[in-house]
Design a protein around this motif. Sequence first.
Motif, short mmCIF file in Angstrom:
data_model
loop_
_atom_site.label_atom_id
_atom_site.label_comp_id
_atom_site.label_asym_id
_atom_site.label_seq_id
_atom_site.Cartn_x
_atom_site.Cartn_y
_atom_site.Cartn_z
N GLU A 162 1.06 -6.28 1.31
CA GLU A 162 1.48 -7.62 1.74
C GLU A 162 2.35 -7.78 2.90
OE1 GLU A 162 0.08 -10.10 0.51
OE2 GLU A 162 -1.01 -9.32 -1.30
N ASP A 163 3.02 -6.51 3.28
CA ASP A 163 3.70 -6.63 4.72
C ASP A 163 3.13 -6.29 5.66
OD1 ASP A 163 3.53 -4.31 3.84
OD2 ASP A 163 5.95 -3.67 4.05
N PHE A 164 1.85 -6.11 5.65
CA PHE A 164 1.06 -5.76 6.93
C PHE A 164 1.19 -6.60 8.18
CE2 PHE A 164 -1.38 -9.12 5.60
CZ PHE A 164 -2.47 -9.61 6.76
N VAL A 165 1.36 -7.88 8.02
CA VAL A 165 1.76 -8.67 8.96
C VAL A 165 2.84 -8.05 10.15
CG1 VAL A 165 2.51 -10.98 9.87
CG2 VAL A 165 0.71 -10.70 7.94
N ASP A 166 3.96 -7.65 9.44
CA ASP A 166 5.10 -6.97 10.15
C ASP A 166 4.53 -5.76 10.89
OD1 ASP A 166 6.72 -8.59 8.94
OD2 ASP A 166 7.28 -7.67 7.24
N ASN A 167 3.71 -5.18 10.68
CA ASN A 167 3.45 -3.88 11.46
C ASN A 167 2.29 -4.21 12.64
OD1 ASN A 167 4.52 -2.09 9.92
ND2 ASN A 167 3.16 -2.33 8.35
N ILE A 168 1.95 -5.59 12.57
CA ILE A 168 0.87 -5.68 13.78
C ILE A 168 1.75 -6.65 14.72
CG2 ILE A 168 -1.05 -7.49 14.33
CD1 ILE A 168 -2.41 -6.51 11.59
N LYS A 169 1.99 -6.09 15.93
CA LYS A 169 2.73 -6.84 16.88
C LYS A 169 2.07 -7.40 17.89
CE LYS A 169 6.36 -4.43 14.90
NZ LYS A 169 7.25 -5.30 13.97
N THR A 170 0.76 -7.10 18.28
CA THR A 170 0.18 -7.67 19.35
C THR A 170 -0.52 -9.02 19.38
OG1 THR A 170 -1.88 -6.65 18.47
CG2 THR A 170 -0.56 -5.37 20.00
N HIS A 171 -0.71 -9.62 18.25
CA HIS A 171 -1.19 -10.93 18.16
C HIS A 171 -0.50 -11.86 16.89
CE1 HIS A 171 -4.19 -9.84 20.82
NE2 HIS A 171 -4.57 -8.62 20.29
N GLU A 172 -0.47 -12.85 17.09
CA GLU A 172 0.15 -13.76 15.99
C GLU A 172 -0.74 -14.03 14.74
OE1 GLU A 172 0.75 -17.67 18.10
OE2 GLU A 172 2.35 -16.72 19.71
N VAL A 173 -0.16 -13.38 13.75
CA VAL A 173 -1.01 -13.37 12.67
C VAL A 173 0.02 -14.03 11.36
CG1 VAL A 173 -2.55 -11.80 13.19
CG2 VAL A 173 -0.35 -10.91 12.12
N GLY A 174 1.22 -14.42 11.94
CA GLY A 174 2.32 -14.70 10.81
C GLY A 174 1.94 -16.00 10.08
N ASP A 175 0.68 -16.66 10.43
CA ASP A 175 0.36 -17.95 9.49
C ASP A 175 -0.59 -17.48 8.37
OD1 ASP A 175 -1.52 -16.98 11.32
OD2 ASP A 175 -2.67 -19.05 11.13
N LEU A 176 -0.86 -16.07 8.24
CA LEU A 176 -1.42 -15.51 6.88
C LEU A 176 -0.55 -15.68 5.80
CD1 LEU A 176 -3.54 -12.69 8.84
CD2 LEU A 176 -4.58 -14.56 7.80
N GLU A 177 -1.24 -15.82 4.45
CA GLU A 177 -0.35 -15.95 3.26
C GLU A 177 -0.19 -14.63 2.66
OE1 GLU A 177 -2.01 -19.18 1.09
OE2 GLU A 177 -1.53 -20.50 2.34
N GLY A 178 -1.00 -13.54 3.28
CA GLY A 178 -0.69 -12.14 2.38
C GLY A 178 -2.19 -11.49 2.80
N ILE A 179 -2.41 -10.56 2.10
CA ILE A 179 -3.32 -9.39 2.46
C ILE A 179 -4.62 -9.98 1.90
CG2 ILE A 179 -2.95 -8.07 0.34
CD1 ILE A 179 -3.69 -6.75 3.87
#
Length: 418
Positions: A162-179
């Motif tokens: 579920e914390d995969f968003v924290d590992n993606i630094k190159t593009h804005e994916v913070g609006d995803l609600e989870g895996i």
Amino acid sequence: MASTSSLVVCSPLPEIRTPVPPQHVRFVVWRDGNNMLALDLPVDLVHSVAHKPFKYLVYAAWSICGQRGELRDDQGQEVDMDKPSLSEMESYQYYSPQDVPFAQTVNHALLKQNTKVGSSTGPNYSADFAKNVKERDGACIFTGLPGPSLQAPHIAPLRLGEDFVDNIKTHEVGDLEGINDIRNGITLSSRLHPEYDLHAFAILHVPTPNNILSLVDMKESDLNHASERIRERWFPTTGQRRLQKKAYLFHWLSTRKVENEMWREGMENVAHCAQAAFLERAGRTLPHGGLLHYRYGTSLIVNFINTTVSHGWDALQKKREAGELDGEEELLGPENGLGGDEGPGGNGESMNKDEDSDEDHDEPPEHVDVDVEGPPAQISYSSAREEEALAIQSWFDSFHEVSKSLRKVEEWRNMAQT
């Protein structure tokens, strides 16, 4: 933080002992001193994707670095983006006015599959995920194939948690609600799913958030292709339709599959540049563009990285994958420049701990020739932090002023002696 564009210049690429393969171009998408990430891209593949191949190269670099920049040649000169074709065995580099830290490049280890292809078990498994994705798409989005054999793979693999968003630094994916967000899934046939996991193809979403590519820039699939004709017959039964103002394009990343699309019999022979179709076309539920850009950059690296030239970057990736990196670590600098046949790492193998360079690429060079008659030296550092770069430049400015004062004192002393 303000841009350091006034302090950074795009310098020529150092001489690389590893030649560019015939029918390829070398593209340095990230560089820090003697460390770089270089791709050897097939010329035919680039031409098969976009009407403006140099514009595509900019997108390819952006998908990996997530930061806008310019395309330069190996001498650091800006490239004419309207040129109609690439010339084989040429070299190009991506230049950004702002430094791109190593952590801001795609971590391709995030998308490696360490479980059996097609597996959907694990602590983050959601029975509703596949159901919701298939209901949105109606059938395989590229073949139009309906039926019980459909699968709904995650774009960012389920194993990332579920914390995969924290590992993606190159593009804005913070609006995803989870895996298990529906935008992290696509519907594929059971035969296409393994190909996707192995990065045999990637999906390019246009327009990109930064408007690098638009639909008019992209090549279209051959509508007379057997798979496209079959899919058109499926549409009335599946209810799928292509999007009008944006598209999800299927790109084979194997030149064999691009040149000979009859490599496999049956409907799985998807046409290169085929456009995805969906049953539900609401933007808030469609596959996430940022994730697909990230995945596209990952697939380019997996297929086309030159590990000899890129051994410094690759060594850091292995440390990142092993959890050995603590923040922004000092980069590995090959002693002989660029991964040639001599010196550590020249054979494409990662340098071991004893062979790591002690050079700190954020520090100024020990010996700098300063022309006291001319303007202050403008220093360029590919990975210096802004504060350090400004401090360095201020030091040189001050040194220049002191040098002029000392020269004036010398002139006065000579005049007094005469």
